[in-house]
Design an enzyme around this catalytic site. Structure first.
Site, short mmCIF file in Angstrom:
data_model
loop_
_atom_site.label_atom_id
_atom_site.label_comp_id
_atom_site.label_asym_id
_atom_site.label_seq_id
_atom_site.Cartn_x
_atom_site.Cartn_y
_atom_site.Cartn_z
CE LYS A 23 -4.35 -1.76 1.69
NZ LYS A 23 -5.50 -1.55 2.56
CE LYS A 25 -5.49 -8.22 -1.58
NZ LYS A 25 -5.24 -7.97 -0.19
CE LYS A 29 -10.80 -1.37 -0.08
NZ LYS A 29 -10.34 -2.59 0.58
P1 TYM Z 1 -10.49 -5.78 4.10
O1 TYM Z 1 -11.49 -4.73 4.45
O2 TYM Z 1 -9.51 -5.50 3.04
O3 TYM Z 1 -11.22 -7.13 3.71
C1 TYM Z 1 -12.26 -7.70 4.51
C2 TYM Z 1 -12.12 -9.20 4.53
O4 TYM Z 1 -12.18 -9.73 3.21
C3 TYM Z 1 -11.09 -10.60 2.97
N1 TYM Z 1 -10.70 -10.52 1.55
C4 TYM Z 1 -10.60 -11.56 0.73
N2 TYM Z 1 -10.81 -12.88 0.92
C5 TYM Z 1 -10.65 -13.70 -0.16
N3 TYM Z 1 -10.30 -13.26 -1.39
C6 TYM Z 1 -10.09 -11.94 -1.63
N4 TYM Z 1 -9.76 -11.51 -2.85
C7 TYM Z 1 -10.23 -11.03 -0.54
N5 TYM Z 1 -10.10 -9.69 -0.41
C8 TYM Z 1 -10.40 -9.39 0.88
C9 TYM Z 1 -9.99 -10.10 3.90
O5 TYM Z 1 -9.06 -11.11 4.18
C10 TYM Z 1 -10.79 -9.67 5.11
O6 TYM Z 1 -11.01 -10.77 5.97
N6 TYM Z 1 -7.20 -5.31 7.82
C11 TYM Z 1 -8.50 -5.83 7.48
C12 TYM Z 1 -9.66 -5.24 8.27
C13 TYM Z 1 -9.54 -5.38 9.76
C14 TYM Z 1 -9.69 -6.57 10.51
C15 TYM Z 1 -9.55 -6.19 11.86
C16 TYM Z 1 -9.92 -7.90 10.16
C17 TYM Z 1 -9.32 -4.38 10.64
N7 TYM Z 1 -9.34 -4.84 11.91
C18 TYM Z 1 -9.63 -7.13 12.88
C19 TYM Z 1 -10.01 -8.84 11.20
C20 TYM Z 1 -9.85 -8.45 12.53
C21 TYM Z 1 -8.76 -5.51 6.01
O7 TYM Z 1 -8.22 -4.59 5.47
O8 TYM Z 1 -9.74 -6.25 5.44
#
Ligand code: TYM
Length: 331
Positions: free
Chosen positions: A112, A195, A198
């Site tokens: 990022k 992957k 967005k």
């Molecule tokens: P975020 O908002 O990018 O994504 C949310 C969840 O979706 C999963 N994910 C995917 N799984 C499979 N294939 C994909 N292409 C794919 N893209 C996204 C992510 O693994 C995630 O589970 N840092 C985290 C948000 C967060 C969080 C937390 C998660 C903040 N605090 C505490 C768990 C616990 C994030 O950016 O997810």
């Protein structure tokens, strides 16, 4: 009951199929067997450039979508991260335990920060995983349902918890990542070596709130591989394999059965059928999200209730932590 916590960023407004299949589907399922805390992580969404009005709107849309997908605010605590100040209160203590070197190894930061460079990125982007650790540890969560891309952040969370426990006495539960089999990493439809995300061009990403016609079109235009046989082969046929994975995850039909079903037929047939499977799934989610957004007062009331329940647990953890690290209790 085991405790579960997870979070999702509201950044795009709409979630995508990767979010759903990698994470959100497990959020919904775990409500039956766990005490669940689920949050829209708006504070994580300001680590990179953002628009305040957009953020507020996207936070509401995200919460509505979670309910539309099956997160039940009567059974789970569904809330907005910034409504529970204890996350940030714990985060500071963890930042003082985390090492600069270990934070520097986080691949998400490396990805990022590429555009602005490390020196031009916000300090918040750098400490992002430590706030994530606080999100999890403040609830003493046993399990964290996430996709594969969060594995490293979960390892950091466990390292920080272990370090704290070792230095100040047993305080935190060590959380385990709960990463689904099969759908842990849904790939982009246009660039199946990456992957689904967005932040790539929208043609490769199926947003749950897209017009179902748009979703169908994205599936039909997915990049497939050379050859014509519909078989799963992640190495040589990542595009087709990804389509089979999505189909299987949504339809419940095992991949080998799909291979049989499409034997002797081409990629076109697979895409056509998958487009239907996907639109059947997204159309009601989109409609239900809109209904929930139409009653904003009710949605905000649900979120307030979730935050109140979350704060009870989070405040107890912060009180213990502040005591153990030696902060003077306010008289
Ligand atoms: P975020 O908002 O990018 O994504 C949310 C969840 O979706 C999963 N994910 C995917 N799984 C499979 N294939 C994909 N292409 C794919 N893209 C996204 C992510 O693994 C995630 O589970 N840092 C985290 C948000 C967060 C969080 C937390 C998660 C903040 N605090 C505490 C768990 C616990 C994030 O950016 O997810």
């Amino acid at each position: 009951l085991p405790r579960v916590l997870s979070g999702i960023q509201p950044t795009a407004g709409s979630f995508h199929l990767g979010n759903y299949l990698g994470a959100l589907r497990q959020w919904v399922a775990l409500q039956d067997t766990a005490e669940a805390f689920y949050c829209v992580v708006d504070q994580h969404a300001i680590t990179m450039d953002w628009d305040p009005a957009q953020l507020r709107q996207n936070t509401l849309v995200s919460a509505a979508q979670l309910v539309a997908l099956g997160v039940d605010p009567a059974r789970s605590s569904l809330f907005v991260q910034s409504h529970v100040p204890e996350h940030v209160q714990l985060s500071w203590v963890l930042e003082c335990l985390a090492r600069f070197g270990e934070a520097s190894r986080m691949t998400q930061f490396k990805d990022k920060s590429q555009r602005e460079g490390a020196a031009g990125s916000s300090v918040g982007l750098f400490t992002y995983p430590v706030l994530q650790a606080a999100d999890i540890l403040v609830y003493q969560a046993d399990e964290v349902p996430v996709g594969e891309d969060q594995r490293q952040h979960l390892e950091l969370t466990r390292d920080l918890a272990t370090r704290f426990n070792g230095r100040f006495g047993d305080t935190f539960t060590l959380p385990a990542a709960r990463i689904p089999q099969g759908a842990a990493k849904i790939l982009d439809l246009q660039s199946p070596e990456k992957k689904m995300s967005k932040s790539l061009p929208p043609a490769g990403c199926v947003f749950l709130l897209d017009d179902p016609k748009t979703s169908a079109k994205k599936i039909r235009s997915a990049v497939t591989d050379t050859g014509r046989e519909v078989v799963a082969d992640a190495e040589n046929k990542p595009g087709v394999t990804n389509l089979l994975t999505i189909h299987s995850a949504l339809s419940g039909i095992p991949v080998p059965e799909l291979e049989e079903r499409f034997a002797g037929r081409g990629y076109g047939d697979l895409k056509k059928e998958l487009a239907e499977v996907v639109t059947d799934f997204v159309a009601p989610v989109r409609a239900r999200t809109q209904e929930l957004l139409d009653d904003r007062a009710e949605l905000e009331r649900l979120l307030a209730g979730g935050a109140a329940r979350a704060r009870e647990v989070a405040a107890a953890t912060v009180a213990t932590v502040y005591d153990r690290v030696g902060f003077l209790r306010p008289a």
